[in-house]
Design a protein around this motif. Structure first.
Motif, PDB file in Angstrom:
ATOM      1  N   GLY A  32       0.780  -1.238   0.000  1.00 16.92           N
ATOM      2  CA  GLY A  32       0.000   0.000   0.000  1.00 16.92           C
ATOM      3  C   GLY A  32       0.803   1.275   0.000  1.00 16.92           C
ATOM      4  N   ALA A  33       2.041   1.247   0.520  1.00 18.72           N
ATOM      5  CA  ALA A  33       2.783   2.505   0.663  1.00 18.72           C
ATOM      6  C   ALA A  33       4.239   2.381   0.243  1.00 18.72           C
ATOM      7  CB  ALA A  33       2.712   2.975   2.120  1.00 18.72           C
ATOM      8  N   PHE A 116       9.231  -7.882  -8.890  1.00 19.58           N
ATOM      9  CA  PHE A 116       8.224  -7.701  -7.846  1.00 19.58           C
ATOM     10  C   PHE A 116       6.850  -8.127  -8.352  1.00 19.58           C
ATOM     11  CE2 PHE A 116       4.831  -5.141  -6.014  1.00 19.58           C
ATOM     12  CZ  PHE A 116       4.998  -5.383  -4.668  1.00 19.58           C
ATOM     13  N   SER A 117       6.066  -8.799  -7.478  1.00 23.99           N
ATOM     14  CA  SER A 117       4.682  -9.161  -7.788  1.00 23.99           C
ATOM     15  C   SER A 117       3.924  -9.343  -6.484  1.00 23.99           C
ATOM     16  CB  SER A 117       4.624 -10.444  -8.623  1.00 23.99           C
ATOM     17  OG  SER A 117       5.112 -11.544  -7.880  1.00 23.99           O
ATOM     18  N   ALA A 118       2.622  -9.170  -6.547  1.00 22.76           N
ATOM     19  CA  ALA A 118       1.793  -9.329  -5.355  1.00 22.76           C
ATOM     20  C   ALA A 118       1.820 -10.783  -4.894  1.00 22.76           C
ATOM     21  CB  ALA A 118       0.361  -8.899  -5.647  1.00 22.76           C
ATOM     22  N   PRO A 119       1.830 -11.039  -3.589  1.00 17.99           N
ATOM     23  CA  PRO A 119       1.887 -12.412  -3.084  1.00 17.99           C
ATOM     24  C   PRO A 119       0.612 -13.184  -3.388  1.00 17.99           C
ATOM     25  CG  PRO A 119       1.489 -10.883  -1.297  1.00 17.99           C
ATOM     26  CD  PRO A 119       1.772 -10.054  -2.507  1.00 17.99           C
ATOM     27  N   ASP A 158      -2.209  -0.763  -8.477  1.00 20.28           N
ATOM     28  CA  ASP A 158      -2.713  -1.691  -9.483  1.00 20.28           C
ATOM     29  C   ASP A 158      -3.843  -2.529  -8.905  1.00 20.28           C
ATOM     30  OD1 ASP A 158      -1.520  -4.155  -8.236  1.00 20.28           O
ATOM     31  OD2 ASP A 158       0.326  -3.085  -8.695  1.00 20.28           O
ATOM     32  N   ARG A 159      -4.534  -3.226  -9.790  1.00 17.38           N
ATOM     33  CA  ARG A 159      -5.719  -4.000  -9.426  1.00 17.38           C
ATOM     34  C   ARG A 159      -5.373  -5.217  -8.559  1.00 17.38           C
ATOM     35  NH1 ARG A 159     -10.892  -4.392 -11.600  1.00 17.38           N
ATOM     36  NH2 ARG A 159     -11.886  -6.436 -11.380  1.00 17.38           N
ATOM     37  N   ALA A 160      -4.215  -5.843  -8.802  1.00 14.99           N
ATOM     38  CA  ALA A 160      -3.844  -7.054  -8.069  1.00 14.99           C
ATOM     39  C   ALA A 160      -3.728  -6.780  -6.576  1.00 14.99           C
ATOM     40  CB  ALA A 160      -2.536  -7.614  -8.624  1.00 14.99           C
ATOM     41  N   ARG A 161      -3.143  -5.649  -6.199  1.00 14.84           N
ATOM     42  CA  ARG A 161      -2.996  -5.312  -4.781  1.00 14.84           C
ATOM     43  C   ARG A 161      -4.354  -5.068  -4.141  1.00 14.84           C
ATOM     44  NH1 ARG A 161       2.488  -1.589  -4.486  1.00 14.84           N
ATOM     45  NH2 ARG A 161       3.458  -2.357  -6.386  1.00 14.84           N
ATOM     46  N   ALA A 162      -5.231  -4.374  -4.868  1.00 12.34           N
ATOM     47  CA  ALA A 162      -6.568  -4.109  -4.333  1.00 12.34           C
ATOM     48  C   ALA A 162      -7.370  -5.398  -4.183  1.00 12.34           C
ATOM     49  CB  ALA A 162      -7.303  -3.130  -5.241  1.00 12.34           C
ATOM     50  N   GLY A 183      -6.417   6.238 -12.857  1.00 11.17           N
ATOM     51  CA  GLY A 183      -5.439   5.225 -13.183  1.00 11.17           C
ATOM     52  C   GLY A 183      -5.066   4.309 -12.042  1.00 11.17           C
ATOM     53  N   ASN A 184      -5.598   4.532 -10.855  1.00 11.30           N
ATOM     54  CA  ASN A 184      -5.336   3.681  -9.701  1.00 11.30           C
ATOM     55  C   ASN A 184      -6.537   2.792  -9.409  1.00 11.30           C
ATOM     56  OD1 ASN A 184      -2.770   4.831  -9.167  1.00 11.30           O
ATOM     57  ND2 ASN A 184      -3.743   6.555  -8.132  1.00 11.30           N
ATOM     58  N   ALA A 185      -6.311   1.725  -8.645  1.00 11.06           N
ATOM     59  CA  ALA A 185      -7.391   0.839  -8.212  1.00 11.06           C
ATOM     60  C   ALA A 185      -7.943   1.352  -6.886  1.00 11.06           C
ATOM     61  CB  ALA A 185      -6.889  -0.588  -8.068  1.00 11.06           C
TER      62      ALA A 185
END
Length: 319
Positions: A32-33, A116-119, A158-162, A183-185
């Protein structure tokens, strides 16, 4: 201070829990930050970005609890518009790789380099879910002033984090909707019950009390307004009925005289003319013998019928 600022200040002061919860909260911070940069030698560097000093201290505390640091983090300060400050806690490349590997956020690409990628792993412990929600809110969350509306939201790159936060919220029984903004989720949580439950789950006890007090005050004001509107409507109906009754009595008085009416109707007619604002119950109690409200209503209908018949004989209508 805004309501969001108060909530974040309370959450940032909470004591740290078990190591698994520290890992979950830190993972939410990273998603998130975080600011991830790539150096010339293809090394990742991780930083935490916030405008809240209490949140910055919380991020540093989580980092120190996550493991032994290879190097001391650097603190960067940026001046923004309207005198606001943005703090960035910059980690070394070695510490950045360690944190990202611990979180499962590094994937080996086809070129053999880590990216880097979301877990993908799922948190199965309720304590870790609560910590993750706490970290996500501290990192990029917002709650509107409950005096205006019940609304919480998170903004992600991005959408994956949301979607990851949306799944964690769903596991705790909270439903959030996903949208887009510049442009943000954007993840949105609405409703007083859901916002209150979110604060409870994150551990913001003082904020829950403040929210519930505000809800009680708003409910009380709404109840008072409904009661006043109901009384106002009843008064308008009463005055309207009284005006029709007086018009009918005046028609009878001018057309044939009230003395031609039966004694019971004459007494009621003269009483109504003398007390135009009195209720039917009050009029009935002043009659001899007294009448109930329904008895007075029956006699008033008789007076209205007589006035209507007199007007029809004269070729006019009564309002």
């Amino acid at each position: 201070m805004s309501f969001t600022g108060k909530v974040k200040g309370e959450l940032a002061a909470l004591p740290l829990a078990a190591h698994c919860c520290v890992t979950a909260e830190l993972g939410a911070f990273i998603l998130g930050a975080s600011v991830i940069t790539l150096s010339q030698n293809r090394q990742l560097s991780l930083g935490f970005r916030t405008e809240n000093a209490a949140v910055l201290r919380r991020a540093l505390l989580l980092f120190n609890q996550s493991g032994k640091a290879a190097a001391r983090p650097r603190l960067l300060l940026r001046e923004r518009m309207a005198g606001r400050r943005q703090y960035i806690l910059q980690l070394s490349s070695q510490d950045s790789h360690r944190l990202l590997r611990d979180q499962g956020m590094l994937r080996m690409g086809e070129d053999g380099e880590e990216r880097f990628s979301a877990p993908q792993r799922v948190m199965r412990r309720n304590c870790c879910r609560r910590s993750y929600l706490r970290g996500a809110f501290l990192a990029c969350g917002y709650i509107a002033d409950p005096r205006k509306r019940y609304h919480a939201e998170w903004v992600y790159q991005d959408r994956a984090r949301a979607l990851r936060l949306k799944r964690v919220l769903g596991q705790t029984g909270l439903y959030a909707s996903l949208a887009a903004r510049r442009g943000n989720a954007l993840l949105v949580l609405g409703g007083g019950d859901q916002v209150s439950e979110l604060l409870k789950i994150m551990g913001a006890s003082l904020a829950v009390l403040s929210l519930e007090n505000t809800r009680a005050e708003k409910n009380l004001k709404e109840s008072v307004n409904r009661a006043m509107n109901c009384d106002h409507a009843n008064m308008n109906r009463q005055l309207s009925a009284s005006a029709r009754q007086i018009a009918a009595i005046e028609t009878l008085s001018l057309g044939q005289g009230l003395a031609t009416l039966p004694p019971r109707l004459e007494a009621l007619a003269r009483l109504r003319l003398s007390q135009p604002d009195a209720t039917l119950f009050d009029l009935g109690q002043q009659l001899d013998p007294p009448l109930t409200k329904s008895g007075v209503q029956h006699q008033m209908r008789d007076l209205l019928a007589r006035a209507r018949a007199l007007c029809e004989q004269q070729g006019r209508t009564i309002e």
